[in-house]
Each structure stands twice: as C-alpha cells, then as structure tokens.
Write a protein that holds these residues in place. Structure first.
Motif: not given
Length: 456
Positions: A298, A310-313, A315-316, A319, A333
């Motif tokens: 960040k 976003t952090k979720d995006k 991560k997606e 992956e 990771s």
C-alpha cells in the motif's frame, strides 16, 4: 430434467425481434433424451448483420414453419424442465415474447451457464460461449447457429455439473425473469439495446445525473428501476430521459465511463478525481540470489506493477497471476515454512517453496509477467471488439502516452499514424486509464495479434 436451448433472432429493437431458429435438447443430466431443431419463419426481414453472423437468410426461412406451428412442440419438449442456456435470459425472453403474441403465458425456471461458469471456473479471460469453450477445449461446430451453440452449451453444462461439488446448481430453484420495472418507467426503457456500452440518465432540466457502463444496457437500466437501494430510488425519482452509446467492448466502455465521469461529475456517480493514487498495488520484489516474488502493498515509493482500489481486488489478480504463471503460492504470499505449499503437493508448483526449482527459471516467469504489463513500444495500437459486423476498435498509445480510441473496418485505415489520427477520438490520459491499459495488455497476452507496433 433440463431443456438446453439456443435461439437465433432477426435482430432489431428490443420487443420487436422474432425467432428465426431454435434448438432444444431435453437432457436428464447424463444424456439427451429428446430434441427439437427448426428454422422459423419470422414473417419479417432478418437484420443484415444477423444474416452475416448466422448465415441464415430471408430465403432460407421463407418456407420454414411459423412460430405458432411449432409452439405446441416447444411446450411439450420443455414440460417439467428447467431451461438451460448461455446468457439464457435472451432465449427465455424471446420464447416468452413469441408465446405472448399467441396469448399464452410461458413460464419456466432457468439456469444460466454464464453465471455458473464465472463461479465454478474463475479466472478465465472471457466467458462468452466461444471463448469459454476455447479455454476449456470444448469443440464448437456451427457457431452462431442454434443447434451448434446448444450442443456446446450441453458440453459446458455437463462440465459445470461435474465441478459443482456443493451442488449449488441443483439447489437453485424458483428462478424467474428479472423484475419488470413499474409501468411508469417503461417509456424510459423503450429502445434500450441488449448490448455493451454506456448509458446516460438525465433529469427534467436535461442535466446529466448518472453515467453507467454495462455488458447489457437494457438489463442494467431495468435493474436500476427495480432496485430498492438508496441511489436507485433517487435515480428513479429524478430520471426523465435516457441516452446510450454502444461500444462493442467492455474495456472501451470502462475507459469512456471513467473519462466522462471525470469531465461531467454527475451528482449520483461516485466522485472520480483525476490521477488519484490507487492505495493498493502489486509490487515486484526482484532477487538476484534467491526467488523473486510479487507482493501486495500500500502506497509504496516504488512503482507498482498494477494498482487497485481495494486489497481484495489485488488479491484476486495475484491469485490469477500465480495460477497463469505456475508460481509458488508460499513464495508470493511471503509465508516462511519448511513444508511445501499445497500447489506443490498437487503438482501445480515446481518446488520453489522447497528450493527445488532452479531460481533462474522461476524468476524468468515472474519477469515475463511484469514485462507484459509494460508498454511494448513507445507507439503502438491495441485492437479490440467493434460494435457490429467487421468493425473493430483500437486504442492508440503514442510516445508512451494514451491518446484515445477509434473504430475501423478496413486495415488500411490503421496502416499509418496519419490515417489513425483522422479517425481518432481523443481521451485525456489519466492514472486510472494507464492502469486499465496495463491490465488489458496482460489479459490479451495470449493473442499477440491484438497489438500493432509502430517504428517511428
């Protein structure tokens, strides 16, 4: 019992189309037990674009049965069946529309293989039937003909049933058409296409109050008028007219929406600040002695490979990259362990987690990914889908700056920068657009024909 179907239609305005071909396969979950395939006389002209796409001509359907002549057979073969199709809402709407013209209410539960493909087979570059089948190795014959597309959908549906360990497909019941907007909004919805593009909502003073993008303009606007969210309630209250623009490409729709929201700042769009920093990034940590890795961070001082809201995006996407490039989950990771990662145990990791894979080979794969997110030249074109027929779209990057987009039908229109500038629609470069372009370059990396380099 399932009724796998596909329908081809005349084209034209929503509500005015007619069926020109239908294929229905009755499927018990294991094998086909009945089938019905027929051309249909629509009693009207077929759109020229549809004729080119399907190779179904006005002459071919002239002697075909009319819908009322096959309606009973359709009712019989779909009796006690759940309809299954890819983007099945189009096929279902067409059937309901034709039966309504006969005064018959055709109601069925339905399953959309598009929806479940995204859930059960995540991370694919495209979920259109053709691209999806190509990714999965499903052979498609007679593409854009009802029987060929329906058979491909059967193969896809079988695969989805096999992958559905939690039985989310068979548990889903009571499905129905999307809610229909209140009659007072129907006039606003008239003429909206089931196409990808941008839509604009205006109030009584013709002030632009909202800009949206969608892969299906008509469906998205209908959702606004049937939703009960606070923003939808306000849009329903103030919208008095709607305009739209087809783009042909979801990526182009996203670029145009970003640009026009910045320029117009409609009151019900989330505020977009030009060149605002995305807080999260995917960072490349190079190692000369060990294994290089990708890491989510960040607001770092170094330049991120890709940036995210976003952090979720983040991560997606990480992956997806790990999967696409056969990288080690444990290494990327940042988890330190003497044990191997799970991907190694199922032969999806070459052993970087145990220091078994040569570092040079592993690091090269990460560098290959990073290279794909960089501009391949100072000046180049990216090619994309057009709005119809043989048309395509393009994006121009010149002297490392995004200049805009355009549409073309013939290759000579994009043979020189001079010609490109004649048909170019300028858009100002922003941080968000550059980031979108980088991710798009990664997504199309398996199709190098979508990039044209210029040596100036």
């Amino acid at each position: 019992m399932y009724a796998i179907l596909d329908i081809e239609a005349t084209g034209g305005k929503v509500g005015e189309e007619s069926i020109i071909e239908i294929a229905i396969y009755k499927f018990d979950g294991k094998e086909i037990v009945d089938q019905f395939i027929s051309l249909v006389n629509p009693e009207k002209k077929i759109d020229h674009y549809v004729q080119k796409l399907t190779h179904i001509t006005d002459k071919m359907v002239l002697s075909a049965p009319k819908f009322h002549e096959i309606a009973k057979r359709i009712v019989e073969i779909t009796d006690n069946c759940t309809l299954v199709g890819h983007n099945v809402m189009f096929d279902y709407r067409m059937l309901k529309q034709e039966f309504e013209r006969l005064g018959y209410n055709f109601e069925k539960e339905w399953i959309d293989t598009f929806e479940y493909s995204e859930v059960l087979i995540p991370g694919l570059p495209s979920y259109s039937l053709g691209k999806l089948c190509e990714s999965l190795g499903i052979i498609v014959t007679d593409r854009h003909r009802a029987s060929g597309d329906a058979r491909a959908t059967i193969a896809l549906f079988k695969l989805l049933l096999d992958k559905d360990a939690e039985k989310i497909i068979t548990k889903k019941t009571g499905l129905a058409l999307p809610k229909k907007a209140h009659s007072k909004y129907q006039k606003l919805l008239e003429g909206l296409p089931n196409k990808v593009g941008i839509y604009y909502l205006y109030n009584s003073k013709m002030q632009l109050i909202y800009i949206g993008k969608s892969s299906n303009i008509a469906l998205s606007v209908n959702k606004i008028f049937t939703s009960k969210t606070l923003r939808s309630s306000k849009l329903k209250r103030y919208t008095r007219s709607i305009k739209f623009e087809e783009t042909g490409s979801e990526f182009l729709a996203a670029i145009k929406k970003n640009n026009e929201v910045i320029n117009n700042q409609p009151m019900y769009n989330h505020k977009v600040v030009e060149n605002k920093a995305y807080p999260f990034g995917l960072y490349f940590l190079e190692s000369k002695r060990g294994y290089s890795r990708l890491e989510i961070g960040k607001n770092r001082k170094t330049e991120a490979v890709l940036k995210f809201k976003t952090k979720d995006k983040a991560k997606e996407i990480l992956e997806k990259v790990i999967h696409d490039y056969n990288l080690c989950l444990q290494v990327n990771s940042g988890i330190k362990s003497e044990n191997s990662c799970f991907k190694y145990k199922v032969n999806e990791c070459k052993g970087a987690c145990l220091k078994e894979e040569p570092k040079d080979e592993y690091n090269q794969r990460i560098e290959d990914f990073v290279a794909l997110t960089k501009f391949p030249a100072e000046t180049f074109l990216i090619l994309d889908k057009g709005r119809r027929g043989i048309e395509k779209s393009f994006y121009l990057i010149e002297d490392n700056q995004f200049k805009g987009y355009g549409y073309y039908e013939y290759h000579q229109q994009i043979k020189s920068l001079e010609k490109i500038h004649h048909i170019l629609i300028p858009i100002k470069e922003t941080e968000e657009v550059v980031n979108m372009l980088k991710y798009f370059l990664y997504k199309i990396s398996k199709n190098p024909n979508q990039v044209i380099l210029f040596n100036e």
